[in-house]
Design a protein around this motif. Structure first.
Motif, short mmCIF file in Angstrom:
data_model
loop_
_atom_site.label_atom_id
_atom_site.label_comp_id
_atom_site.label_asym_id
_atom_site.label_seq_id
_atom_site.Cartn_x
_atom_site.Cartn_y
_atom_site.Cartn_z
N LYS A 152 0.81 -1.22 0.00
CA LYS A 152 0.00 0.00 0.00
C LYS A 152 0.85 1.28 0.00
O LYS A 152 0.54 2.25 0.68
N ASP A 153 1.91 1.25 -0.81
CA ASP A 153 2.74 2.45 -0.92
C ASP A 153 2.42 3.27 -2.16
O ASP A 153 3.13 4.22 -2.49
N GLY A 154 1.35 2.90 -2.85
CA GLY A 154 0.95 3.64 -4.05
C GLY A 154 1.73 3.29 -5.28
O GLY A 154 1.57 3.93 -6.33
N ARG A 155 2.54 2.24 -5.19
CA ARG A 155 3.31 1.77 -6.33
C ARG A 155 3.26 0.25 -6.36
O ARG A 155 3.09 -0.39 -5.32
N VAL A 156 3.43 -0.32 -7.54
CA VAL A 156 3.44 -1.78 -7.67
C VAL A 156 4.79 -2.21 -8.23
O VAL A 156 5.22 -1.73 -9.29
N SER A 157 5.46 -3.07 -7.49
CA SER A 157 6.74 -3.61 -7.95
C SER A 157 6.49 -4.81 -8.86
O SER A 157 5.38 -5.34 -8.92
N LEU A 158 7.53 -5.25 -9.53
CA LEU A 158 7.39 -6.44 -10.39
C LEU A 158 7.00 -7.65 -9.57
O LEU A 158 6.15 -8.45 -9.98
N SER A 159 7.60 -7.79 -8.39
CA SER A 159 7.27 -8.95 -7.56
C SER A 159 5.80 -8.92 -7.13
O SER A 159 5.14 -9.97 -7.08
N GLU A 160 5.27 -7.73 -6.85
CA GLU A 160 3.86 -7.62 -6.49
C GLU A 160 2.97 -7.96 -7.69
O GLU A 160 1.95 -8.64 -7.54
#
Length: 199
Positions: A152-160
């Motif tokens: 919930k940091d407002g960004r999506v990583s590749l792993s997510e």
């Protein structure tokens, strides 16, 4: 021959565009959702597609995708599709749509709307913009993005992005052989619908 200036795209030309868009984006039923893939689909292929699309959306290459980056790619794709639709209608490539060209596109539109979707070959048939398997999920933005954004940091990583997409694949892969069949996709879709109706 009477010509319609290029600005007609904002008026009557719009009448002929929707079905062209659908013919061109018939693969958008396959925009990446498992429900849209027709043949057996390997888990490795889905993972590769997610990685590829993530790289394309991650404009600043910081290893994170934001809602703004997703919207920017959507806008770019919409502009590209509009340009493609116009070029498909502009048969002689002179930057204008003649009445004959407009009428031809309208005829294609009507044929498509009348239901001959499988055999109809409109001016945009077979032309794609590189969107395919694995591109739904968090790339859809909105609720999909929120679901993928585990921390919930407002960004999506590749792993997510991979975790969300592959979790859905694994849930649908009832025999756990790493390949989804059309039957497994249908069963998973029906289970999701049932779950939604029970809530």
């Amino acid at each position: 021959m009477k010509k319609f200036p290029i600005l007609i795209a904002g008026g009557a030309l719009a009448l002929a565009i929707p079905a062209l868009a659908q013919m061109h984006d018939g693969h958008h039923a396959a925009k990446g959702g498992m429900h849209a893939m027709s043949g057996p689909t390997a888990r490795a292929d889905v993972e590769a597609a997610v990685r590829s699309h993530f790289t394309a959306v991650d404009a600043n290459k910081d290893g994170q995708v934001t809602q703004e980056e997703i919207q920017a790619m959507r806008s770019a794709h919409r502009a590209e599709r509009r340009e493609g639709h116009f070029k498909a209608m502009d048969k002689d490539g002179n930057g204008q749509i003649s009445k004959a060209e407009f009428d031809s596109a309208h005829s294609d539109d009507m044929a498509f709307r009348q239901g001959d979707r499988r055999s109809h070959r409109g001016p945009m048939a077979g032309k794609h913009h590189g969107e395919g398997k694995g591109q739904r999920g968090m790339m859809g933005g909105g609720a999909h993005f929120t679901q993928a954004d585990a921390d919930k940091d407002g960004r999506v990583s590749l792993s997510e992005a991979l975790a969300t997409r592959l979790a859905r694949f694994d849930a649908a892969d009832s025999d756990k052989n790493g390949v989804l069949t059309a039957e497994e996709r249908m069963n998973a879709r029906q289970a999701r619908r049932k779950g939604s109706s029970d809530q």
